[in-house]
Design a protein around this motif. Structure first.
Motif, PDB file in Angstrom:
ATOM      1  N   PHE A 104       0.861  -1.185   0.000  1.00  0.00           N
ATOM      2  CA  PHE A 104       0.000   0.000   0.000  1.00  0.00           C
ATOM      3  C   PHE A 104       0.896   1.234   0.000  1.00  0.00           C
ATOM      4  N   ILE A 105       0.772   2.089  -1.021  1.00  0.00           N
ATOM      5  CA  ILE A 105       1.607   3.280  -1.149  1.00  0.00           C
ATOM      6  C   ILE A 105       1.122   4.378  -0.202  1.00  0.00           C
ATOM      7  N   THR A 106       2.064   5.052   0.448  1.00  0.00           N
ATOM      8  CA  THR A 106       1.741   6.074   1.447  1.00  0.00           C
ATOM      9  C   THR A 106       2.548   7.348   1.203  1.00  0.00           C
ATOM     10  N   HIS A 107       2.229   8.390   1.973  1.00  0.00           N
ATOM     11  CA  HIS A 107       2.972   9.648   1.941  1.00  0.00           C
ATOM     12  C   HIS A 107       4.214   9.515   2.821  1.00  0.00           C
ATOM     13  N   GLY A 108       5.192   8.755   2.404  1.00  0.00           N
ATOM     14  CA  GLY A 108       6.411   8.578   3.172  1.00  0.00           C
ATOM     15  C   GLY A 108       6.263   7.538   4.260  1.00  0.00           C
ATOM     16  N   CYS A 109       7.369   7.295   4.982  1.00  0.00           N
ATOM     17  CA  CYS A 109       7.373   6.259   6.010  1.00  0.00           C
ATOM     18  C   CYS A 109       6.595   6.679   7.250  1.00  0.00           C
ATOM     19  N   GLN A 110       6.648   7.969   7.604  1.00  0.00           N
ATOM     20  CA  GLN A 110       5.922   8.400   8.793  1.00  0.00           C
ATOM     21  C   GLN A 110       4.428   8.176   8.616  1.00  0.00           C
ATOM     22  N   ASN A 111       3.906   8.465   7.441  1.00  0.00           N
ATOM     23  CA  ASN A 111       2.499   8.213   7.163  1.00  0.00           C
ATOM     24  C   ASN A 111       2.197   6.720   7.207  1.00  0.00           C
ATOM     25  N   ALA A 112       3.138   5.904   6.729  1.00  0.00           N
ATOM     26  CA  ALA A 112       2.959   4.450   6.773  1.00  0.00           C
ATOM     27  C   ALA A 112       2.844   3.963   8.216  1.00  0.00           C
ATOM     28  N   ILE A 113       3.710   4.479   9.096  1.00  0.00           N
ATOM     29  CA  ILE A 113       3.676   4.080  10.505  1.00  0.00           C
ATOM     30  C   ILE A 113       2.375   4.524  11.159  1.00  0.00           C
ATOM     31  N   LEU A 114       1.954   5.763  10.851  1.00  0.00           N
ATOM     32  CA  LEU A 114       0.701   6.266  11.409  1.00  0.00           C
ATOM     33  C   LEU A 114      -0.469   5.363  11.011  1.00  0.00           C
TER      34      LEU A 114
END
Length: 470
Positions: A171-181
């Motif tokens: 799943f593509i996200t807005h960077g790694c921080q968004n992925a963790i959130l």
């Protein structure tokens, strides 16, 4: 040797330090004396002291004994926020934010790679190809999991971590921080208890506050998260998730051995909590470093969510990352992602997919890994040359960050403010571990190309240390 016994002795000494019996900088009873006092073998006491040394609590001085280096973090140290908007940032945090955006300063504080370490020209060509061949990239959103071509390229890259995936797993996200959130939000509710490393990067603290979670800070040792402390904490609290960085942890540079990874997964399965794996520095292992399987690759119980991005390797400003979570969490992640940001911009996804497909990325990584290894060696040698002899620094096997422990009577926050007068921006450790502020630790970004000017800056920081010791 009784393993349980030396852990109990270590906990007893930690408790004595917390209660003020032994102050920072003071000597604790010798191994021989403690052995006699506790009626245990010297080997057991020595093992307990070495455990505390590994945790950063004690420091052995040859021919002198063991001394208290820092107050031990307690499992009950927590960061709680009922409403992130009600929390006023301390003045020093606002100063740090302003300093990070000041082009007049030598930037050694952030975790963003130097522009010379990024494949800017190759990306320019990739963007040009996309605009010529796929002009609809500027007018089309991907509302589900992201660009299929990019997810396919990521699945191929993930083979190096030991993960066998399909594009539909990503799943593509807005960077790694968004992925963790998103990964955290999918498995927690407001008020739930989670574990984070201490120290850890400051963005994670904002995530915890935004989701209204209770975070327990546990120490990050030379072998990663302290799993003994985690096991103890799980017996006392219902932990829902644990966020860890098993490869080149920010800021300590620690990498978790295979046995520790397996033990963490066994604990997660036993205690029913989700492991959120932050692998943003995973592809930046130095040439001599052997990459171990990711936690996600070792996971057989569906208890790991893997998060990463291209922000440290290709383009920080593109903000393209990804999350790989168990299938039963994808629907929640997709719903939260849509609510947070509607969709990830299509053009950066197309450009990165194009760049990955033409084999330039692997050549770029080989060059960058060697550069970081050499640059870290240059920075480390200069710090040892110009800083006080009692200064300690990490020896990361990947990435470009160094974690520095200054002499204990130097306040890192004051050091940060005085370094700004020299037009040098560094990051004090209090920004990365709220429960231990202020302290005497720093993080330095070593991606800036080594030069006479860079060496002069390190020399000035060393002089500042000596001034603050007087």
């Amino acid at each position: 040797m009784d393993q349980t016994l030396y852990y109990k002795i270590a906990e007893q000494v930690e408790s004595q330090i917390q209660e003020g019996l032994f102050k920072v900088g003071s000597k604790i009873p010798s191994v021989r004396k403690a052995s006699s006092m506790m009626d245990v073998s010297m080997a057991t006491v020595l093992q307990a002291y070495r455990l505390l040394e590994d945790r950063g609590v004690l420091k052995a001085q040859p021919q002198k004994g063991y001394f208290v280096q820092a107050l031990p973090p307690t499992p009950d140290a927590k960061t709680v926020s009922a409403d992130i908007t009600s929390q006023q940032q301390p003045a020093w945090m606002q100063t740090m934010a302003s300093a990070t955006n000041n082009p007049e300063l030598l930037q050694l504080a952030g975790a963003t790679p130097h522009s010379q370490c990024l494949p800017t020209r190759q990306l320019q060509r990739a963007v040009g190809r996309v605009m010529r061949l796929e002009p609809e990239a500027c007018s089309h959103h991907f509302y589900d999991q992201g660009l299929p071509a990019l997810r396919r390229q990521i699945a191929i890259r993930m083979l190096a971590t030991g993960c066998q995936l399909t594009p539909d797993d990503i799943f593509i996200t807005h960077g790694c921080q968004n992925a963790i959130l998103l990964a955290l939000q999918a498995v927690t509710q407001a008020g739930d208890k989670v574990v984070i490393e201490s120290p850890t990067y400051d963005g994670l603290q904002h995530i915890v506050q935004a989701l209204n979670l209770t975070a327990f800070e546990l120490p990050c040792t030379s072998q990663g998260l302290d799993l003994d402390a985690l096991a103890t904490l799980c017996q006392q609290h219902d932990i829902k998730a644990c966020v860890v960085t098993p490869e080149h942890q920010n800021p300590t540079g620690a990498s978790m051995p295979l046995a520790q990874r397996q033990r963490l997964l066994a604990l997660a399965q036993q205690q029913s909590f989700q492991v959120i794996e932050d692998d943003v520095f995973g592809e930046l292992g130095h040439p001599a470093h052997t990459r171990l399987p990711a936690l996600k690759a070792l996971d057989t119980a569906g208890c790991v969510s893997y998060c990463s991005s291209f922000s440290k390797t290709i383009a920080p400003a593109f903000r393209v990352g990804w999350v790989i979570s168990p299938a039963d969490q994808i629907a929640a992640i997709q719903a939260y992602a849509y609510a947070h940001s509607f969709a990830v911009a299509a053009l950066p996804q197309h450009a990165i997919a194009n760049f990955l497909a033409n084999d330039s990325y692997e050549r770029h990584l080989r060059k960058t890994r060697a550069f970081y290894a050499d640059n870290l060696a240059q920075f480390s040698a200069a710090i040892r040359r110009y800083f006080p002899s009692t200064t300690e620094l990490s020896s990361p096997q990947g990435g470009y960050l160094i974690w520095i422990t200054l002499p204990c009577n130097i306040n890192a926050l004051e050091f940060f403010n005085r370094a700004l007068e020299w037009a040098i921006n560094v990051l004090p450790g209090c920004a990365l571990s709220p429960s231990t502020q202020p302290n005497h630790t720093l993080r330095i970004n070593c991606s800036t190309p080594w030069s006479a000017a860079t060496e002069q800056a390190i020399k000035q920081l060393g002089q500042l240390c000596y001034e603050m010791l007087d």
